[in-house]
Design an enzyme around this catalytic site. Structure first.
Site, PDB file in Angstrom:
ATOM      1  N   ASP A 130      38.823  50.980  30.164  1.00 45.85           N
ATOM      2  CA  ASP A 130      39.588  50.311  29.345  1.00 45.85           C
ATOM      3  C   ASP A 130      40.138  49.548  29.397  1.00 45.85           C
ATOM      4  OD1 ASP A 130      40.743  50.798  32.454  1.00 45.85           O
ATOM      5  OD2 ASP A 130      42.395  52.700  32.132  1.00 45.85           O
TER       6      ASP A 130
ATOM      7  N   LYS B  25      35.829  58.910  34.106  1.00 46.59           N
ATOM      8  CA  LYS B  25      36.101  58.298  35.337  1.00 46.59           C
ATOM      9  C   LYS B  25      37.830  58.559  35.856  1.00 46.59           C
ATOM     10  CE  LYS B  25      36.180  53.511  36.407  1.00 46.59           C
ATOM     11  NZ  LYS B  25      37.742  53.170  36.181  1.00 46.59           N
TER      12      LYS B  25
ATOM     13  N   GLU C  60      41.796  57.465  36.962  1.00 47.10           N
ATOM     14  CA  GLU C  60      42.735  56.518  38.014  1.00 47.10           C
ATOM     15  C   GLU C  60      42.798  57.716  39.203  1.00 47.10           C
ATOM     16  OE1 GLU C  60      44.400  53.784  36.690  1.00 47.10           O
ATOM     17  OE2 GLU C  60      42.867  52.603  35.936  1.00 47.10           O
TER      18      GLU C  60
ATOM     19  N   GLU D 197      39.509  49.287  44.187  1.00 47.84           N
ATOM     20  CA  GLU D 197      39.419  48.408  43.068  1.00 47.84           C
ATOM     21  C   GLU D 197      41.108  47.675  44.145  1.00 47.84           C
ATOM     22  OE1 GLU D 197      40.224  48.358  39.016  1.00 47.84           O
ATOM     23  OE2 GLU D 197      41.101  46.321  38.968  1.00 47.84           O
TER      24      GLU D 197
END
Ligand code: KIV
Length: 271
Positions: free
Chosen positions: A51, A120, A122, A189
């Protein structure tokens, strides 16, 4: 490329095998057909239709504005260019947070309309129910912990996450939860390298890092950053392999000069 042709597709099982063998995984973002074809030709293992397209393709400040329809457009283009790489697609902000039914519907749309191989998402325990339902539908899920840009307004900054003990502990617990639910890999991350290494050591599934040091099972970067197309963005973790921004500006300048001087097209460049 049809299923009968010979290039062997990377699968989630390949990645697990490489984790078991200690073989690192390479992953980059891709948002369009032409770049996907080039990354695939270079031998990238995983292409993430991130994204981050919201930033680098559309020019938004955050990843929040990109829509599910826009992600589907990018992902379908990437899939057409990828013969070997596993293609993973981000579920965008607003397409899965409301409830697990919406999450499942969004994941199904991505798989049906793009031909991609996985999604994916988050978050950790907050999205556990949605992950469970998506996995139950047979869709592979990659988790994403640490700095999760869809929550930027909660965090307030893009600084390193999980420096404090409580957040580090939550990250470790979430990572183990995602593994126990059945995620095939997770991205972490911008967290301290020591914590990322510990996570990769504890987890049996691959842990792919961005700004998380070298102790993990693979690395991911945003392609536009790695190729130097995005000159303004230079965090410590980024290694730039080219300065394509400069090359594009120079090439464009040369084209403009040739047009203005009428040296393009020449006799051989016309019918
Ligand atoms: O959207 C994206 O590009 C990502 C990577 C930074 C992992 O999620």
């Amino acid at each position: 490329m049809s299923v009968h042709q010979s290039i062997k597709r990377i699968t989630t099982h390949t990645l697990q095998q490489w984790k078991n063998e200690g073989k690192p995984i390479s992953m980059l973002t891709a948002y369009d057909f032409t770049m996907a074809k080039l990354l695939d030709r270079a031998g990238i293992d995983v292409m993430l239709v991130g994204d981050s397209a919201s930033n680098v393709m559309a020019g938004h400040e955050t990843t929040l504005p990109i829509t599910l329809d826009q992600m589907i457009y990018h992902a379908a283009s990437v899939v057409r260019g990828a013969s070997r790489a596993l293609v993973v697609v981000d579920l965008p902000f607003g397409s899965y947070q409301a409830n697990s039914s919406e999450a499942l519907r969004s994941a199904i749309r991505i798989m049906k309309e793009t031909g991609a191989h996985a999604v994916k998402m988050e978050g950790g325990s907050e999205v556990a129910e949605s992950i469970t339902r998506i996995l139950a539908a047979g869709i592979p899920v990659m988790g994403h912990l640490g700095l999760t840009p869809q929550s930027i307004y909660k965090f307030g900054t893009y600084n390193v996450r999980a420096k404090e003990e409580a957040e580090a502990q939550k990250l470790l617990e979430d990572a183990q939860l995602l593994e126990s639910l059945g995620c095939f890999a997770i991205v972490i991350e911008k967290v301290p390298a020591k914590l990322a290494k510990k996570t990769a050591e504890i987890l049996k599934i691959p842990v792919i890092g961005i700004g998380a040091g070298g102790g993990v099972d693979g690395q991911v970067l945003v392609t536009h950053d790695m190729l130097g197309l995005n000159e303004e963005f230079s965090p410590r973790f980024l290694r730039r392999y080219r300065n394509l921004a400069e090359e594009i500006v120079q090439a464009t300048g040369a084209y403009i000069a040739d047009v203005k001087s009428r040296s393009f097209p020449n006799d051989k460049e016309q019918y």
